[in-house]
Motif scaffolding. Sequence first.
Motif, mmCIF file in Angstrom:
data_model
loop_
_atom_site.group_PDB
_atom_site.id
_atom_site.type_symbol
_atom_site.label_atom_id
_atom_site.label_comp_id
_atom_site.label_asym_id
_atom_site.label_seq_id
_atom_site.Cartn_x
_atom_site.Cartn_y
_atom_site.Cartn_z
ATOM 1 N N SER A 192 0.816 -1.216 0.000
ATOM 2 C CA SER A 192 0.000 0.000 0.000
ATOM 3 C C SER A 192 0.848 1.264 0.000
ATOM 4 O O SER A 192 0.336 2.361 -0.221
ATOM 5 N N GLY A 193 2.150 1.131 0.240
ATOM 6 C CA GLY A 193 3.046 2.277 0.284
ATOM 7 C C GLY A 193 4.320 1.891 1.002
ATOM 8 O O GLY A 193 4.571 0.712 1.276
ATOM 9 N N ARG A 194 5.136 2.896 1.299
ATOM 10 C CA ARG A 194 6.379 2.682 2.036
ATOM 11 C C ARG A 194 6.432 3.621 3.237
ATOM 12 O O ARG A 194 5.835 4.698 3.228
ATOM 13 N N LEU A 195 7.158 3.219 4.238
ATOM 14 C CA LEU A 195 7.346 4.066 5.404
ATOM 15 C C LEU A 195 7.974 5.391 4.973
ATOM 16 O O LEU A 195 8.951 5.412 4.215
ATOM 17 N N ARG A 196 7.391 6.493 5.436
ATOM 18 C CA ARG A 196 7.889 7.824 5.094
ATOM 19 C C ARG A 196 9.378 7.961 5.420
ATOM 20 O O ARG A 196 9.840 7.482 6.465
ATOM 21 N N ALA A 197 10.104 8.643 4.546
ATOM 22 C CA ALA A 197 11.548 8.773 4.734
ATOM 23 C C ALA A 197 11.883 9.478 6.042
ATOM 24 O O ALA A 197 12.787 9.051 6.779
ATOM 25 N N ASP A 198 11.148 10.559 6.363
ATOM 26 C CA ASP A 198 11.461 11.295 7.585
ATOM 27 C C ASP A 198 11.167 10.467 8.827
ATOM 28 O O ASP A 198 11.922 10.491 9.808
ATOM 29 N N LEU A 199 10.077 9.697 8.792
ATOM 30 C CA LEU A 199 9.723 8.872 9.942
ATOM 31 C C LEU A 199 10.695 7.708 10.090
ATOM 32 O O LEU A 199 11.091 7.348 11.208
ATOM 33 N N ALA A 200 11.093 7.115 8.961
ATOM 34 C CA ALA A 200 12.063 6.028 9.008
ATOM 35 C C ALA A 200 13.375 6.504 9.626
ATOM 36 O O ALA A 200 13.980 5.819 10.461
ATOM 37 N N ALA A 201 13.814 7.705 9.224
ATOM 38 C CA ALA A 201 15.055 8.241 9.773
ATOM 39 C C ALA A 201 14.925 8.519 11.269
ATOM 40 O O ALA A 201 15.844 8.239 12.059
ATOM 41 N N GLU A 202 13.770 9.048 11.666
ATOM 42 C CA GLU A 202 13.537 9.345 13.089
ATOM 43 C C GLU A 202 13.578 8.086 13.940
ATOM 44 O O GLU A 202 14.116 8.094 15.065
ATOM 45 N N LEU A 203 13.023 6.993 13.412
ATOM 46 C CA LEU A 203 12.903 5.762 14.188
ATOM 47 C C LEU A 203 14.070 4.809 13.992
ATOM 48 O O LEU A 203 14.158 3.789 14.685
ATOM 49 N N GLY A 204 14.932 5.096 13.031
ATOM 50 C CA GLY A 204 16.029 4.189 12.764
ATOM 51 C C GLY A 204 15.595 2.930 12.054
ATOM 52 O O GLY A 204 16.163 1.852 12.262
ATOM 53 N N LEU A 205 14.598 3.044 11.191
ATOM 54 C CA LEU A 205 14.071 1.913 10.434
ATOM 55 C C LEU A 205 14.309 2.123 8.946
ATOM 56 O O LEU A 205 14.395 3.268 8.479
#
Length: 478
Positions: free
Chosen positions: A208-221
Amino acid sequence: MFIGLDLGTSSLKAILINDAHEVLAEHAVPLSVQRPGTGWSEQDPQSWCDAAVQALGALAAAHDCSGVAGIGLSGHMHGATLIGADDAPLRPCMLWNDTRSHVQAAAMDARPQFREITGNIVFPGFTAPKVEWVRENERSVFDRIAKVLLPKDYLRLFLTGEHVSEMSDAAGTAWLNTGTRDWSDELLAACHLGRAQMPALVEGSEVSGRLRADLAAELGLPRAVVAGGAGDNAAAAIGAGVVRDGTAFLSLGTSGVLFAANDGYRPDPETAVHTFCHAVPDTWHQMGVILAATDALEWLARLTGQPAADLTRDLGNVQAPGRTLFLPYLGGERTPHNDAAIRGQFLHLDHATDARAAARAVLQGVSYAFADCNLALGATGTRIESALALGGGARSDHWLSMLASTLGFPLEVPQAGDFGAALGAARLGQMAATGAGAEIAAKPPIARSMAPDPALSDAMADGHARYRAAYAVIRDLD
């Protein structure tokens, strides 16, 4: 590795699994429900996003998540999350157990096309009548609706930036053509809405989509794919391996569900059985649903001032039911009654009725409500030979033994029963990331099994008959 997020009514659960479906880490964040009016039940959608950040951060802190390839979502169904053009919620989400829209639901259900197209009664808890209630009572909110999202799909929007839903959850809105697995323009128009206000649809096992780049960076994912996911019960079925026709589970959560997988579309709205799409293609399922299962026991705990665990700790072996009856209709009932107005009842109380006796009557009353669901499923032609037991209530061997003797078939408890929906969501994340099919939704290892007790079966059947007679009297009084 794969992550499953399960947005429940009382908590958001997150698990991290490997390719072998072994749980590597888990975390739960509590959520609260607001009840500003009689029959109302609401949550702040922002609390879901905050909980997801906290839970995902906890997983990343507990285990190296750099190899996460897919994330799956599960959530409580039917909630009306109304968002404006800026993607911000216009009001608190009206939850699955919010019954204020019973008048609107009855009006929709009286229009034949709703049952014909959706395969279901329009229940007050469904999304469509809630939005109609908003149109009639909060017109300024209705006029600003850009999208109507289900709870887990609002969480998806936060995670990915995409307006997407999937078939199993969308089937509980009263706007989906459940047979063709698409939005019904006719039903949307009947509710003064259009397809543009609906999210795109994918299968639960699709991307359905991909984890947002900014959120991925924030969470280390990593920017993992996010699967379509599933409504909570369909996700639990994936987690429990209930996909093949005739397999089943019983969920003892806040609400209660008796769920059977189907390899074809077999609607029968007159039974008040839900017929929904499953989370994988070309598969459907049927559910008998009761609105208060463990919630009924929690109500008694609040009433008596004793924790539910204390009320049920020393009940001993399952006994033949006494005269005291409890009808668990604290907020109305779905299967088989479709009655938003009916309310719970204690009957045949006397001086000897103490908290323990009341607790036993509550467990019996919920068991009888499940027996009603089993009868309704049987009327559609679905026969259950055994079922997995899921949810927090499944930790009680006493209750499971009572249920097995009432229903007449054995109940099996998976080792990871508490995380059935989260596990199913993670498996859907694996399907989306790898292209695997439903074959990975295998039945989990079984911790224990409860078989019917022949010595109690007749007594429980008699108690169920008294329960059904009591409902008929109370219904006529109400």
